[in-house]
Design an enzyme around this catalytic site. Structure first.
Site, PDB file in Angstrom:
ATOM      1  N   ASP A  87       0.982  -1.393  -0.104  1.00 49.70           N
ATOM      2  CA  ASP A  87       0.059   0.009  -0.013  1.00 49.70           C
ATOM      3  C   ASP A  87       0.843   1.186  -0.049  1.00 49.70           C
ATOM      4  O   ASP A  87       2.091   1.235   0.458  1.00 49.70           O
ATOM      5  CB  ASP A  87      -0.935   0.062   1.309  1.00 49.70           C
ATOM      6  CG  ASP A  87      -1.670   1.103   1.473  1.00 49.70           C
ATOM      7  OD1 ASP A  87      -1.814   1.938   2.173  1.00 49.70           O
ATOM      8  OD2 ASP A  87      -2.548   1.721   0.212  1.00 49.70           O
TER       9      ASP A  87
ATOM     10  N   HIS B 115       2.488   3.920  -5.633  1.00 51.25           N
ATOM     11  CA  HIS B 115       1.522   4.098  -6.226  1.00 51.25           C
ATOM     12  C   HIS B 115       0.523   5.045  -6.334  1.00 51.25           C
ATOM     13  O   HIS B 115      -0.329   5.573  -7.242  1.00 51.25           O
ATOM     14  CB  HIS B 115       0.918   2.626  -6.433  1.00 51.25           C
ATOM     15  CG  HIS B 115      -0.181   2.261  -7.231  1.00 51.25           C
ATOM     16  ND1 HIS B 115      -1.612   2.375  -6.596  1.00 51.25           N
ATOM     17  CD2 HIS B 115      -0.345   1.572  -8.596  1.00 51.25           C
ATOM     18  CE1 HIS B 115      -2.368   1.962  -7.819  1.00 51.25           C
ATOM     19  NE2 HIS B 115      -1.755   1.535  -8.998  1.00 51.25           N
TER      20      HIS B 115
ATOM     21  N   SER C 161      -5.037   1.141 -13.331  1.00 48.27           N
ATOM     22  CA  SER C 161      -4.685   1.840 -12.184  1.00 48.27           C
ATOM     23  C   SER C 161      -4.546   3.344 -12.623  1.00 48.27           C
ATOM     24  O   SER C 161      -4.944   3.973 -11.701  1.00 48.27           O
ATOM     25  CB  SER C 161      -3.372   1.298 -11.393  1.00 48.27           C
ATOM     26  OG  SER C 161      -3.827   0.131 -10.661  1.00 48.27           O
TER      27      SER C 161
END
Length: 913
Positions: A180, A228, A546
């Site tokens: 994460d 990310h 994404s």
């Protein structure tokens, strides 16, 4: 109203190829099942023993009585002697419930029977997304020409008109390709801080940095662990000298759902993140996360749709499993009211600008495509070394260089593309010390990032044919050219003429197993330059759905900012926004990732409505509903549909109605029950459409409608072709919108999920390396002497069962729900190592590129009613419910009945008589 359904969906991103050819992909030897280990899972794993419940609503609202509903629930568990350890509580007007851990003796049916409980789901793990990392590099530079992902979306035109997303809150439910992330809110392109007055106004870490799938360690700091989430945030609202996000004045909030050292999360964490974002006032929620799914009944999908219905636009990525082919939708994007987003490869590659000096004062600006987003480590003037003055040389650098070649360590070596691999050319110049290489392209060949698996130099890149030939001309004229590398290289873009503007090969395909159109829209997601944590270079180029999902979230932010946000729009306004986004799309030509077929439009199952046009979304006076037409299969065909055209302009408009067909794709190959992997095979037959009128006039401020009736293509239903296209509506005011449609030329009911003819599901002795068992077998259920079963699901199923029945059980004795002790039914099993309780609900299919291409479970004698199996003779009954099947109808199950299974007492090694 109480639900009597136990719901679950599971998710997994996958990588390994496990079959060689279509003819052999279903055989045991090619599957390579390893006993004694869990093997693959269809979409990931459930979190052992964890469930999430939703509380009953009272008069349409969740109970907010004086007694806390969570305390009331756990008190009821205690009163019923059900032991449970609380995990996380979710108390909201939109979703109220709790997740908890319990042991194998607990029956979900018993919990569902409690008066406070409306639904119960096992909590599934949701694994990491897998965007491709291309480049990671340094911070923005002053005065650079902006690279853009907005070339064909209309976003730049909206920026010019002042649409920037100001006042809208976009919640980034952050995730990672590895762990994460959160958001690096210190990044100058994201405002440089967190809190009131900053671009990132706040957020929370839902699970904590140390989260490993079970224990929650929440804190208030959503700082990025890896990168990310920072990349996603930049796509939505980043802004600097090198690029600009879709909605640069939007406010961001971050909700972390992954720990920093663990690669998956749970449904309960995702629901809590979405509910928290909703309660915090988010107008838009983006989640670039998910895995194979296909059923809208799971907990996360249900909660997401409910939030969207209350006025929050939700954008979720379609998934990066395009290689699995058709019928492989994501777990997250199948919610009825969320928007599922496919990826388009961006029209531009990022380049780093240099100046090359040649004859006299003759100079040329040359941009190079580098595999790292920081550019070469050179600074200042560097001499260029060429291998040949022939601009047409076919095999430049393909052979070992002559011994007279100088030391190349101080040069930038220029080599023409072609004749051999980039790696071969690099190896040959590296023999003489070359550390940096430019490959110049050949004429009429698309520019690409050169791909070298094991590089032996410090850097390599590509330049255009025109730039390379200009450099060669300088040497031919008698001047040794040099290149000037600035300390802070400017960035620009070069057109990607090979795959730019086409669907990314990695984008996952629909439809859902309920024949939903998923994905629904497409946006730039391939080779996207955006922010990255400062401690990792500050910027990166990534590819994945994404990256496409936050683009649509940004478009939604622009619209909601112009229409007063969630508070003013409500659920109806967000539904209208979703319709506008879908009907803005333009279908894209088919590409296999290398070559484009200009005679075919890619199937709707891959691209949804196609390339989004944000300018249409925000500025058109015309709107259309419904936004998509789901025709279903031939058994439940819905051929006739009314389409409504609303004219919000000031003048009467005449609209002309036409039909556009996309290519029809077969779901299967002849003799193969696994849906076709990418790219698949197509057929020329398409649907026909007839209209009650081909033009229609609509006065200002009014709505008019017409009816379209479809006739499916006349094709072989056994291969389950999926046909699609669009109804194009062209206004005399110049506005062009369209409604995508999709249908299935065959019956979903006829699709086989299991290859029963070849023995599936396969039974093994878990402690043996022997092949699968086809005859009678004996187990003591002690140690490793237990049965293992491999399931290979070629299609989704709403329910999969592994039951124990008496030896003389016959299919006519099936009753649903089965009751232990009745009709020769003994019970459903609880797996040993995995602690999964059968039946399993709402299962996706396995993909041939998943690790293992199967699920493997073991059984140690535990039954779902909390009892243990007694020694004796039994049979295993494996059943999977057909799509559209009715559980109580005997013929609606595909089943396999095993040979006799003998359970022996541990003390007795002889078979029971």
């Amino acid at each position: 109203m109480r639900s009597t359904r136990l719901s679950t969906s599971i998710a997994l991103f996958s990588a390994a190829v496990v079959f060689v050819s279509a003819q052999t992909r279903n055989t045991y030897n090619n599957i390579g099942i390893t006993t004694g280990s869990p093997g693959g899972e269809p979409g990931g794993q459930f979190i052992k023993g964890r469930y999430i419940v939703e509380f009953v609503k009272e008069d349409g609202f969740f109970s907010m009585s004086a007694e806390d509903p969570v305390e009331e629930f756990y008190k009821s568990l205690s009163d019923n002697q059900i032991e449970a350890k609380p995990a996380v509580n979710i108390t909201s007007s939109i979703f109220s419930g709790t997740s908890f851990d319990t042991d194998n003796s607990t029956k979900p049916e018993d919990i569902l029977a409690l008066p406070q409980v409306a639904n119960i789901w096992p909590v599934r793990r949701v694994p990491k997304p897998t965007p491709q990392i291309h480049n990671v590099g340094t911070a923005a530079t002053e005065g650079a020409e902006k690279w853009t992902s907005h070339a064909n979306t209309g976003v730049l035109k909206l920026h010019e008109q002042g649409f920037l997303g100001e006042g809208v809150i976009v919640a980034v439910v952050t995730d990672s390709w590895q762990v994460d992330t959160g958001i690096d809110y210190h990044h100058p392109s994201l405002g440089g801080g967190i809190g009131s007055g900053y671009k990132v106004s706040g957020g929370t870490d839902i699970v904590g940095d140390k989260y490993e799938g079970l224990e929650f360690h929440p804190d208030s700091d959503p700082y990025d662990c890896v990168g990310h989430g920072t990349h996603v945030a930049g796509i939505i609202a980043g802004e600097d000298k090198d690029f600009i996000g879709v909605a640069p004045k939007a406010t961001l909030r971050a909700y972390k759902v992954f720990g920093c050292e663990y690669s998956s999360t749970g449904d309960d964490a995702l629901i809590l993140a979405f509910v928290t974002a909703y309660e915090d006032g988010a107008d838009v929620i983006n989640a670039s996360i998910g895995g194979p799914g296909g059923w809208p009944e799971d907990a996360w999908a249900a909660a997401s749709s409910r939030i969207a219905d209350q006025g929050v636009f939700i954008s979720i990525s379609a998934g990066n499993s395009g290689e699995e082919g058709i019928w492989y939708p994501s777990s997250g994007d199948v919610g009825h009211s969320v928007t599922a987003v496919a990826s388009i490869t961006n029209e531009q590659y990022l380049t780093f600008l240099t100046t090359v000096q040649g004859v006299g004062n003759n100079t040329r600006d040359v941009g190079y495509l580098d595999k790292s987003a920081q550019g070469f480590a050179f600074t200042g003037r560097v001499p260029i070394y060429i291998l040949s003055q022939d601009k047409n040389v076919a095999n430049d650098g393909c052979r070992p260089l002559p011994e007279s070649t100088p030391d190349l360590s101080g040069y930038l070596v220029l080599v023409r593309r072609g004749g051999c691999t980039f790696g071969t050319k690099q190896n040959n110049v590296a023999v003489f010390g070359a550390q940096y290489v430019w490959f110049y392209n050949t004429r009429n060949t698309p520019v690409v990032y050169p791909d070298i698996a094991s590089s032996v130099t410090e850097g390599y890149a590509m330049i255009t044919a025109e730039d390379g030939e200009w450099i060669i001309d300088q040497f031919v004229a008698g001047t040794n050219a040099t290149v000037i590398f600035p300390e802070y290289p400017e960035k620009s873009g070069v057109n990607n003429t090979a795959t730019g503007g086409k669907l990314s090969a990695f984008t996952s395909w629909g439809p859902s197993f309920e024949a939903q159109m998923k994905p629904e829209i497409a946006a730039p997601g391939g080779y996207i330059y955006s922010t990255y944590p400062i401690n990792q270079g500050g910027y990166a180029i990534l590819s994945g759905t994404s990256m496409a999902s936050p683009y649509i979230a940004g478009v939604a932010a622009l619209y909601m900012a112009a229409h007063g946000g969630r508070a003013n729009m409500g659920g109806e306004g967000v539904t209208e926004l979703k319709r506008k986004i879908i009907t803005s799309g333009t279908l894209i030509n088919w590409s296999d990732g290398v070559t484009t077929d200009w005679s075919k439009l890619a199937p709707i199952a891959q691209q949804g409505a196609g390339y989004v046009n944000a300018e249409k979304v925000l500025t058109y006076a015309t709107s259309i509903y419904p936004a998509k037409l789901e025709l279903n299969d031939t058994a439940y065909l819905k051929p006739g549909h009314y389409i409504n055209i609303k004219n919000s302009g000031t003048e009467e408009v005449e609209y002309f109605i036409t039909h556009e067909t996309a290519t029809t794709i077969n779901s299967f190959e002849p003799g193969i029950i696994t849906p076709q992997p990418f790219p698949g095979t197509f057929i020329n037959e398409t649907a026909t459409a007839s209209f009650t009128r081909t033009s229609i006039s609509v006065r200002p401020g009014t709505t008019n409608s017409f009816k379209v009736t479809f006739t499916p293509p006349n094709v072989a239903a056994t291969l389950l072709p999926v046909y699609s296209g669009k109804i194009i509506i062209t206004g005399s005011n110049g506005e062009v919108l369209s409604v995508p449609y999709m249908g299935i030329a065959g019956k979903l009911y006829d699709v086989k999920s299991w290859d029963v003819a070849n023995g599936w599901p396969l039974i093994f002795n878990d402690g043996s390396n022997a092949p699968s068992i086809s005859g009678p077998s004996n187990f003591t259920l002690n140690g490793t002497d237990v049965p293992g079963v491999a399931f290979q699901n070629h299609f989704g199923s709403a329910e999969i069962r592994w039951d124990i029945v008496e030896t003389d059980w016959a299919p006519h004795e099936w009753r649903y729900p089965p009751v232990p002790g009745s009709n020769k039914f003994v019970g459903s099993i609880v797996t040993r190592r995995e602690a999964e309780e059968f039946p399993l609900y709402y299962q996706p299919r396995h993909g041939p590129y998943e690790p293992g291409f199967y699920s493997y479970y073991t059984w140690g004698g535990d039954l779902a009613d909390g009892t243990k199996i007694e020694p004796g003779k039994y049979r295993f009954l494996f059943q999977t419910l057909k799509v559209t099947g009715v559980k109580a109808r005997n013929s609606d199950w595909q089943r396999k009945l095993s040979d006799v299974i003998t359970i022996r007492p541990i003390s007795n090694s002889t078979e029971l008589a």
